[in-house]
Design a protein around this motif. Sequence first.
Motif, short mmCIF file in Angstrom:
data_model
loop_
_atom_site.label_atom_id
_atom_site.label_comp_id
_atom_site.label_asym_id
_atom_site.label_seq_id
_atom_site.Cartn_x
_atom_site.Cartn_y
_atom_site.Cartn_z
N LYS A 259 26.50 -18.39 6.11
CA LYS A 259 26.32 -19.12 4.85
C LYS A 259 26.59 -18.21 3.65
O LYS A 259 27.20 -18.63 2.65
N LEU A 262 30.41 -17.52 3.52
CA LEU A 262 31.18 -18.71 3.18
C LEU A 262 31.16 -18.97 1.67
O LEU A 262 32.11 -19.53 1.11
N LYS A 263 30.08 -18.55 1.00
CA LYS A 263 30.03 -18.69 -0.45
C LYS A 263 31.09 -17.82 -1.13
O LYS A 263 31.47 -18.08 -2.27
N GLN A 264 31.53 -16.77 -0.41
CA GLN A 264 32.54 -15.87 -0.97
C GLN A 264 33.97 -16.33 -0.65
O GLN A 264 34.93 -15.63 -0.93
N ASN A 265 34.08 -17.52 -0.04
CA ASN A 265 35.39 -18.11 0.28
C ASN A 265 36.26 -17.20 1.16
O ASN A 265 37.47 -17.09 0.96
N LEU A 266 35.63 -16.55 2.13
CA LEU A 266 36.40 -15.72 3.06
C LEU A 266 37.20 -16.61 4.00
O LEU A 266 36.76 -17.70 4.37
N ASP A 267 38.38 -16.13 4.39
CA ASP A 267 39.13 -16.90 5.39
C ASP A 267 38.50 -16.69 6.76
O ASP A 267 37.64 -15.82 6.94
N ARG A 268 38.93 -17.48 7.74
CA ARG A 268 38.29 -17.46 9.05
C ARG A 268 38.42 -16.10 9.75
O ARG A 268 37.51 -15.65 10.44
N LYS A 290 26.10 -25.59 8.49
CA LYS A 290 25.95 -26.69 7.54
C LYS A 290 24.70 -27.52 7.81
O LYS A 290 24.26 -28.29 6.95
#
Length: 330
Positions: A259, A262-268, A290
């Motif tokens: 979580k 994901l807030k840092q918009n890292l790719d997979r 989620k």
Amino acid sequence: MNLNYAEFLEIVNKSFLPAYVFYGEERFLIDEAVKKLKNKLLTDGTDIMNLSIIENVDDKNVIDSLETLPFMSDHRLILIKDDEFFKKLNDSTINNIIKHIEDGDTNNCIAFIFGDKIDMRKKLFKTISKVGAIVNFEHLKYEEAVNYVGFFVRKYGKVIKKPVAEYIVKNIGVDLYRLLNEVKKFVSYSNDKEILIDDVKFLISSNISESVFRLVNAIGLKQESTAIYVLNKMIANAENPIGILAMIGRQFRILLKAKYFLKQNLDRKELQSRLGIPYFSINDIIEQSKRFEEDDLIDAYELCVKCDRELKLSYDGNVVLESLIRKLCN
């Protein structure tokens, strides 16, 4: 110095430092690091006299250990294994330890062993970072764990193909103690020189990682009866309650980290690297994260920590785990 295990090995093979801090999730490598220190510092035959292990600290036993001189050896090793260290000792004792470390005493080497995290703002850790080494033992990445499976198998005089080792890690996880225990089963069962995929599939009667994922998923959906059903199935498959709890706690840690990242918009690909999990698990982790709010994940992990203490004091681990599941679902 702030190091990982590989960097620690490079240094300890050349010399030793007056103080170390070992912390993190990978307990097998922490134990290996302690063995390396013992072999480096302690003379054969005198290690009993020159090794102090303190698991319940107080002001007297810590200071007495620091003031004891080596016996028929150049060095002593003091191991302190108590997560309540800072709560149990007064400031005077802690300052005494800091002075001992700053003075670079070559008689006594002191190593602290803590849990998953430490507060680097504390003066003791700042001092050790300057004149000693703080070593973080994170769980291994997927490929590293696969390589260790091969190493363990070769250690027992057998061989294994990489796809079979990968299957083991996918089903068991990356915790090295769990992997070592499973390898011992495969080695004992197999009559051949090579560990074969059919043997592995037969012995891994249930997919442990998948079971933990299903259990945590049920918790996220507040499906208490489903979660308890999955838990009881794992217990019926002879899974150790402490091992189950460790896997549940690890899953919540992964979800909490996910979580945050994901807030840092890292790719997979970057997310997989940061989390230290197989790439094929990324989508599942994202979806499962989620189902929880960040505060819920923090609360869940704290409940797991509390449950760990209760498990160690209980005669019935199954009841303790069921109680944990009910709390997490409600």
